[in-house]
Design an enzyme around this catalytic site. Sequence first.
Site, PDB file in Angstrom:
ATOM      1  CE  LYS A  21      -2.859   2.131   4.781  1.00  0.00           C
ATOM      2  NZ  LYS A  21      -2.803   1.283   3.855  1.00  0.00           N
ATOM      3  CB  SER A  67      -0.958  -0.164   1.093  1.00  0.00           C
ATOM      4  OG  SER A  67      -0.227   0.040   2.364  1.00  0.00           O
TER       5      SER A  67
END
Length: 202
Positions: free
Chosen positions: A94, A55
Amino acid sequence: MKDSSYRENKNKKPEKEKTLIQELISTLLYIIVITSIFLCIRLYIIAPVSVEGASMEPTLQDGDHLILNKVSDVDRFDVIVFPAPEEDGKQFIKRVIGLPGDEITFQDQTLYINGETIEEDYVDLSKVSDSDLQSLNSDFNLSSLEGVEQVPEDSYFVLGDNRVNSKDSRSFGFISRNNVTGKTSLRIWPLDRLGFIDKSND
């Protein structure tokens, strides 16, 4: 003379035993102190963390090992670690896109923060087809996602750098500041990519 020598040798044995016990206690205390310092550093200051999944590509690769800083303030575009929403025991990594009070809009594959166009050098979707971009990295704003115009107080809006393969604030919403474990900017493994993680838009 023999009796005197015998008494001297007899008196030295307890002293040697006492010295040995003192050394053992001293060593044990030293180990306890060092271990306590190490645990405090790991618990409150820095800790190792590893990347799982794709990701955050191309910035971070699966299997990368990083150093997590637990005391620094979080700023826009920092890479942070936090408990995965609705997934017990798992951590997410993230990038912070929106700070409290920010207005976030994504349109025609371009990110806007507070109306300003943002060049996202950390994103590389050049090999992704147009159809996948439209379906997996579609337009959004905070109103369409969360029903608000701005990032709430004490919250962050986060995205993965690999926008077509990332579970992030587009699906689970804002991240509370209190839930942030720390931020990371240093990669320690693999050795051929050892160094600081580039942070764009400084």
